[in-house]
Design a protein around this motif. Structure first.
Motif, PDB file in Angstrom:
ATOM      1  N   PHE A 126      31.287  72.874 -44.467  1.00 35.69           N
ATOM      2  CA  PHE A 126      30.815  73.595 -43.283  1.00 35.69           C
ATOM      3  C   PHE A 126      29.851  72.665 -42.580  1.00 35.69           C
ATOM      4  N   TYR A 127      29.967  72.557 -41.243  1.00 32.91           N
ATOM      5  CA  TYR A 127      29.117  71.609 -40.528  1.00 32.91           C
ATOM      6  C   TYR A 127      28.992  71.986 -39.052  1.00 32.91           C
ATOM      7  N   THR A 128      27.982  71.405 -38.416  1.00 29.91           N
ATOM      8  CA  THR A 128      27.831  71.437 -36.956  1.00 29.91           C
ATOM      9  C   THR A 128      27.574  69.988 -36.530  1.00 29.91           C
ATOM     10  N   GLN A 129      27.285  69.785 -35.267  1.00 28.75           N
ATOM     11  CA  GLN A 129      26.996  68.430 -34.781  1.00 28.75           C
ATOM     12  C   GLN A 129      25.736  67.857 -35.420  1.00 28.75           C
ATOM     13  N   THR A 130      24.792  68.733 -35.791  1.00 31.18           N
ATOM     14  CA  THR A 130      23.502  68.251 -36.301  1.00 31.18           C
ATOM     15  C   THR A 130      23.219  68.625 -37.751  1.00 31.18           C
ATOM     16  N   TRP A 131      24.115  69.333 -38.393  1.00 32.67           N
ATOM     17  CA  TRP A 131      23.841  69.832 -39.740  1.00 32.67           C
ATOM     18  C   TRP A 131      25.137  69.948 -40.514  1.00 32.67           C
ATOM     19  N   SER A 132      25.074  69.722 -41.817  1.00 28.24           N
ATOM     20  CA  SER A 132      26.233  69.994 -42.656  1.00 28.24           C
ATOM     21  C   SER A 132      25.763  70.551 -43.994  1.00 28.24           C
ATOM     22  N   PHE A 133      26.559  71.437 -44.539  1.00 28.56           N
ATOM     23  CA  PHE A 133      26.289  72.050 -45.830  1.00 28.56           C
ATOM     24  C   PHE A 133      26.913  71.159 -46.898  1.00 28.56           C
ATOM     25  N   ALA A 134      26.461  71.290 -48.121  1.00 32.35           N
ATOM     26  CA  ALA A 134      27.033  70.512 -49.214  1.00 32.35           C
ATOM     27  C   ALA A 134      28.533  70.774 -49.319  1.00 32.35           C
ATOM     28  N   VAL A 135      29.282  69.759 -49.679  1.00 31.19           N
ATOM     29  CA  VAL A 135      30.721  69.902 -49.884  1.00 31.19           C
ATOM     30  C   VAL A 135      30.921  70.622 -51.213  1.00 31.19           C
ATOM     31  N   PHE A 136      31.848  71.579 -51.235  1.00 31.36           N
ATOM     32  CA  PHE A 136      32.048  72.393 -52.430  1.00 31.36           C
ATOM     33  C   PHE A 136      33.525  72.678 -52.629  1.00 31.36           C
ATOM     34  N   ASN A 137      33.845  73.490 -53.645  1.00 32.69           N
ATOM     35  CA  ASN A 137      35.242  73.795 -53.961  1.00 32.69           C
ATOM     36  C   ASN A 137      35.377  75.272 -54.328  1.00 32.69           C
ATOM     37  N   LEU A 138      36.584  75.681 -54.678  1.00 33.71           N
ATOM     38  CA  LEU A 138      36.834  77.077 -55.048  1.00 33.71           C
ATOM     39  C   LEU A 138      36.006  77.480 -56.263  1.00 33.71           C
ATOM     40  N   ALA A 139      35.920  76.611 -57.272  1.00 35.82           N
ATOM     41  CA  ALA A 139      35.146  76.934 -58.478  1.00 35.82           C
ATOM     42  C   ALA A 139      33.679  77.194 -58.127  1.00 35.82           C
ATOM     43  N   ASP A 140      33.103  76.360 -57.256  1.00 39.48           N
ATOM     44  CA  ASP A 140      31.720  76.572 -56.824  1.00 39.48           C
ATOM     45  C   ASP A 140      31.579  77.916 -56.106  1.00 39.48           C
ATOM     46  N   SER A 141      32.569  78.245 -55.292  1.00 39.52           N
ATOM     47  CA  SER A 141      32.547  79.533 -54.580  1.00 39.52           C
ATOM     48  C   SER A 141      32.601  80.693 -55.558  1.00 39.52           C
ATOM     49  N   LEU A 142      33.447  80.583 -56.577  1.00 40.99           N
ATOM     50  CA  LEU A 142      33.536  81.641 -57.590  1.00 40.99           C
ATOM     51  C   LEU A 142      32.191  81.828 -58.291  1.00 40.99           C
ATOM     52  N   ILE A 143      31.530  80.729 -58.644  1.00 40.68           N
ATOM     53  CA  ILE A 143      30.233  80.810 -59.310  1.00 40.68           C
ATOM     54  C   ILE A 143      29.200  81.467 -58.404  1.00 40.68           C
ATOM     55  N   THR A 144      29.142  81.046 -57.159  1.00 41.73           N
ATOM     56  CA  THR A 144      28.153  81.573 -56.220  1.00 41.73           C
ATOM     57  C   THR A 144      28.392  83.046 -55.916  1.00 41.73           C
ATOM     58  N   ILE A 145      29.628  83.415 -55.619  1.00 34.61           N
ATOM     59  CA  ILE A 145      29.947  84.816 -55.326  1.00 34.61           C
ATOM     60  C   ILE A 145      29.741  85.665 -56.576  1.00 34.61           C
ATOM     61  N   GLY A 146      30.136  85.146 -57.740  1.00 27.81           N
ATOM     62  CA  GLY A 146      29.930  85.875 -58.991  1.00 27.81           C
ATOM     63  C   GLY A 146      28.464  86.170 -59.245  1.00 27.81           C
ATOM     64  N   ALA A 147      27.599  85.171 -59.033  1.00 24.27           N
ATOM     65  CA  ALA A 147      26.159  85.386 -59.210  1.00 24.27           C
ATOM     66  C   ALA A 147      25.645  86.430 -58.223  1.00 24.27           C
ATOM     67  N   GLY A 148      26.148  86.383 -56.987  1.00 25.37           N
ATOM     68  CA  GLY A 148      25.758  87.383 -55.989  1.00 25.37           C
ATOM     69  C   GLY A 148      26.182  88.787 -56.389  1.00 25.37           C
ATOM     70  N   LEU A 149      27.375  88.912 -56.951  1.00 28.64           N
ATOM     71  CA  LEU A 149      27.853  90.227 -57.401  1.00 28.64           C
ATOM     72  C   LEU A 149      26.998  90.779 -58.538  1.00 28.64           C
ATOM     73  N   ILE A 150      26.587  89.915 -59.454  1.00 30.56           N
ATOM     74  CA  ILE A 150      25.718  90.360 -60.552  1.00 30.56           C
ATOM     75  C   ILE A 150      24.380  90.840 -59.994  1.00 30.56           C
ATOM     76  N   PHE A 151      23.854  90.117 -59.038  1.00 30.42           N
ATOM     77  CA  PHE A 151      22.596  90.497 -58.386  1.00 30.42           C
ATOM     78  C   PHE A 151      22.734  91.859 -57.691  1.00 30.42           C
ATOM     79  N   ILE A 152      23.821  92.046 -56.958  1.00 35.39           N
ATOM     80  CA  ILE A 152      24.071  93.330 -56.284  1.00 35.39           C
ATOM     81  C   ILE A 152      24.194  94.452 -57.307  1.00 35.39           C
ATOM     82  N   ASP A 153      24.909  94.209 -58.403  1.00 34.14           N
ATOM     83  CA  ASP A 153      25.059  95.220 -59.448  1.00 34.14           C
ATOM     84  C   ASP A 153      23.700  95.620 -60.026  1.00 34.14           C
TER      85      ASP A 153
END
Length: 163
Positions: A126-153
């Motif tokens: 994810f990026y703009t002309q002046t900023w970019s986020f770290a490059v990631f993959n599906l596994a990283d997304s699963l970890i991040t979303i999973g942690a968010g779901l545990i927090f919500i629970d």
């Protein structure tokens, strides 16, 4: 929480989810390694691109200078800890159980990368002309979303206990 059992509170559905997520993660990473040029942006939308890079650390390249076996050991310890949490969490915690399965799948996906490639294959930017986020993959997304779901629970369980 509800008395209805979460499908992911049982080993078989959780294991099937983890296997499907792992296969999808590995198939995508293989395609990325075979067909996506290294360190070249392939724009998909104005703020989203494919960008293959090799991550020697953990999420968002943290601990990139650490020894590879330390990283593998850390990921295995995380999987063991999440399995322990999963077993200790009541069957009514639907969202948390899904989150645990997602974290396990993501961590195992990145562990497999270490053994297969010697690094983790990252490819989403994810990026703009002046900023970019770290490059990631599906596994990283699963970890991040999973942690968010545990927090919500946890928030929902806390609110339910006060009601």
């Amino acid at each position: 929480m509800s008395e209805f059992l979460s499908p992911f509170s049982r080993p078989l559905p959780a294991a099937l989810f983890i296997v499907v997520a792992l296969v999808l993660d590995q198939v995508i990473k293989l395609a990325v390694e075979l067909y996506l040029p290294l360190h070249e942006i392939v724009p998909l939308t104005p703020m989203l691109a494919l960008y293959r890079t090799h991550n020697l650390g953990v999420a968002f390249s943290m601990l990139a200078d650490a020894h590879g076996w330390f990283i593998v050991g850390l990921r295995i310890a995380i999987v063991a800890f999440v399995l322990w949490l999963w077993r200790r969490t009541g069957p009514g915690h639907h969202i948390a159980h899904l989150g645990f399965a997602m974290i396990i799948a993501g961590a195992l996906g990145n562990i497999i990368d270490r053994f297969v490639y010697g690094h983790v294959v990252d490819y989403v930017l994810f990026y703009t002309q002046t900023w970019s986020f770290a490059v990631f993959n599906l596994a990283d997304s699963l970890i991040t979303i999973g942690a968010g779901l545990i927090f919500i629970d946890e928030i929902l369980a806390h609110r339910a206990s006060k009601a």
